[in-house]
Write an enzyme that holds these catalytic residues in place. Structure first.
Site, mmCIF file in Angstrom:
data_model
loop_
_atom_site.group_PDB
_atom_site.id
_atom_site.type_symbol
_atom_site.label_atom_id
_atom_site.label_comp_id
_atom_site.label_asym_id
_atom_site.label_seq_id
_atom_site.Cartn_x
_atom_site.Cartn_y
_atom_site.Cartn_z
ATOM 1 N N GLY A 46 0.802 -1.211 0.000
ATOM 2 C CA GLY A 46 0.000 0.000 0.000
ATOM 3 C C GLY A 46 0.834 1.259 0.000
ATOM 4 O O GLY A 46 0.294 2.365 0.088
ATOM 5 N N THR A 83 2.804 4.275 -1.520
ATOM 6 C CA THR A 83 2.765 5.038 -2.764
ATOM 7 C C THR A 83 4.040 5.880 -2.878
ATOM 8 O O THR A 83 4.858 5.919 -1.977
ATOM 9 C CB THR A 83 1.521 5.937 -2.821
ATOM 10 O OG1 THR A 83 1.528 6.828 -1.693
ATOM 11 C CG2 THR A 83 0.250 5.106 -2.759
ATOM 12 N N ALA A 113 -2.472 -1.653 -4.305
ATOM 13 C CA ALA A 113 -3.576 -0.699 -4.398
ATOM 14 C C ALA A 113 -3.098 0.644 -3.871
ATOM 15 O O ALA A 113 -2.335 0.697 -2.897
ATOM 16 C CB ALA A 113 -4.788 -1.169 -3.603
ATOM 17 N N SER A 114 -3.510 1.703 -4.516
ATOM 18 C CA SER A 114 -3.185 3.039 -4.006
ATOM 19 C C SER A 114 -4.004 3.344 -2.762
ATOM 20 O O SER A 114 -3.647 4.222 -1.972
ATOM 21 C CB SER A 114 -3.441 4.102 -5.077
ATOM 22 O OG SER A 114 -4.816 4.123 -5.447
ATOM 23 N N ASN A 115 -5.107 2.600 -2.584
ATOM 24 C CA ASN A 115 -5.960 2.789 -1.414
ATOM 25 C C ASN A 115 -6.746 1.500 -1.182
ATOM 26 O O ASN A 115 -7.355 0.968 -2.112
ATOM 27 C CB ASN A 115 -6.925 3.962 -1.637
ATOM 28 C CG ASN A 115 -7.571 4.435 -0.359
ATOM 29 O OD1 ASN A 115 -8.183 3.666 0.359
ATOM 30 N ND2 ASN A 115 -7.437 5.717 -0.072
ATOM 31 N N HIS A 117 -4.453 15.530 3.292
ATOM 32 C CA HIS A 117 -3.941 14.473 4.163
ATOM 33 C C HIS A 117 -3.199 15.068 5.351
ATOM 34 O O HIS A 117 -2.868 16.251 5.368
ATOM 35 C CB HIS A 117 -2.999 13.534 3.394
ATOM 36 C CG HIS A 117 -3.717 12.550 2.533
ATOM 37 N ND1 HIS A 117 -4.085 12.838 1.236
ATOM 38 C CD2 HIS A 117 -4.150 11.283 2.773
ATOM 39 C CE1 HIS A 117 -4.698 11.781 0.721
ATOM 40 N NE2 HIS A 117 -4.754 10.825 1.626
ATOM 41 N N HIS A 118 -2.895 14.201 6.289
ATOM 42 C CA HIS A 118 -2.167 14.586 7.500
ATOM 43 C C HIS A 118 -0.739 15.046 7.161
ATOM 44 O O HIS A 118 -0.190 14.742 6.102
ATOM 45 C CB HIS A 118 -2.114 13.407 8.477
ATOM 46 C CG HIS A 118 -1.630 12.135 7.844
ATOM 47 N ND1 HIS A 118 -0.295 11.811 7.702
ATOM 48 C CD2 HIS A 118 -2.319 11.108 7.270
ATOM 49 C CE1 HIS A 118 -0.169 10.655 7.103
ATOM 50 N NE2 HIS A 118 -1.388 10.197 6.821
ATOM 51 N N LYS A 122 2.230 12.624 5.905
ATOM 52 C CA LYS A 122 2.238 11.940 4.603
ATOM 53 C C LYS A 122 3.411 12.428 3.775
ATOM 54 O O LYS A 122 3.594 13.623 3.563
ATOM 55 C CB LYS A 122 0.924 12.166 3.865
ATOM 56 C CG LYS A 122 0.835 11.347 2.583
ATOM 57 C CD LYS A 122 -0.578 11.261 2.062
ATOM 58 C CE LYS A 122 -0.657 10.436 0.775
ATOM 59 N NZ LYS A 122 -0.224 9.039 0.996
ATOM 60 N N GLY A 159 -1.357 8.690 -3.810
ATOM 61 C CA GLY A 159 -1.632 7.677 -4.825
ATOM 62 C C GLY A 159 -3.103 7.620 -5.175
ATOM 63 O O GLY A 159 -3.475 7.381 -6.334
#
Length: 237
Positions: A75, A77, A100-102, A135-136, A139, A145
């Site tokens: 996971g 990215t 998967a990007s998510n 995002h936080h 990141k 991603g």
């Protein structure tokens, strides 16, 4: 399952909690201070690796798992310029690579909704396209991603679009992704179509990391008897 966690930050700890709750065991936790321990593991000791590390180390971690015939669910990215090499090696070694990007089920439904909306909107050139991700502060990659996957879904539906740009005014052939880093937000993604007379908007907002972590554990369960290059679309079928 016997799981090795590669990356033991907040996501790794959440994956551990959920995996243990589903009856699995964690046989090793690989992080920045013990990366060499991954080399010592074998496929007889591990059923699957779940890789949520960082862009700098993800590529080498994945290659190690593929070489050792340890199925890897990734996971991380920010390293995807090398993804084609990983896919080629997976096929060459008859190994298992799931990316998967998510991993959130809700986000993957959002991906499908995004593609459907883009197909409906593409004939209507009077609408400008705007995408945003928040995002936080921890990141490491930008854009996310997930944001890239959303932009690519739009590009696939538009003959006039062939590229995305990050935090830039887009050219006519480009989709803009605007990235923000704020506090502790797990992840919010928005797509807007704006004309002179109205606006159409879809948004996915995550409230915690649990949805992402649970999806990764479910993917790890799903790949047990499978080979090849796999992703969320394969699993959701």
């Amino acid at each position: 399952m016997k799981i090795v966690l590669i990356g033991y930050g907040k996501m790794g700890k959440e994956i551990e909690r959920l995996a243990l709750g589903r009856g699995h065991s964690i046989v090793a936790k690989i992080d920045v201070d013990n990366q060499a321990d991954l080399q010592a593991l074998s496929s007889s000791e591990v059923d699957v690796a779940i890789e949520f590390s960082n862009p700098a180390s993800a590529y080498s971690n994945i290659l190690t798992c593929i070489e050792k015939q340890i199925p890897v669910v990734c996971g991380t990215t920010g390293w995807l310029e090398k993804k084609s090499e990983v896919e080629s090696l997976t096929k060459e070694k008859n190994s298992t690579f799931f990316y998967a990007s998510n991993y959130s089920i809700g986000v993957n439904l959002f991906f499908r909704l995004n593609k459907m909306l883009a197909q409906l909107m593409s004939p209507h050139q009077e609408y400008d396209i705007y995408t945003n991700e928040i995002h936080h502060l921890e990141k490491k990659d930008s854009p996310s991603g997930t944001a890239i996957t959303i932009a690519e879904g739009i590009i696939d539906a538009y003959a006039s679009k062939d590229n995305w740009v990050n935090n830039e005014i887009p050219a006519a052939n480009e989709v803009a992704i605007w990235s923000q880093r704020e506090s502790i937000i797990p992840g919010t993604h928005t797509v807007k179509y704006i004309s002179k007379v109205d606006q159409i908007e879809i948004t996915h907002e995550a409230f915690s990391r649990e949805g992402f972590a649970l999806g990764a554990v479910i993917a790890a369960e799903w790949v047990q008897d499978k080979k090849g290059v796999l992703g969320m679309d394969d699993m959701l079928k």
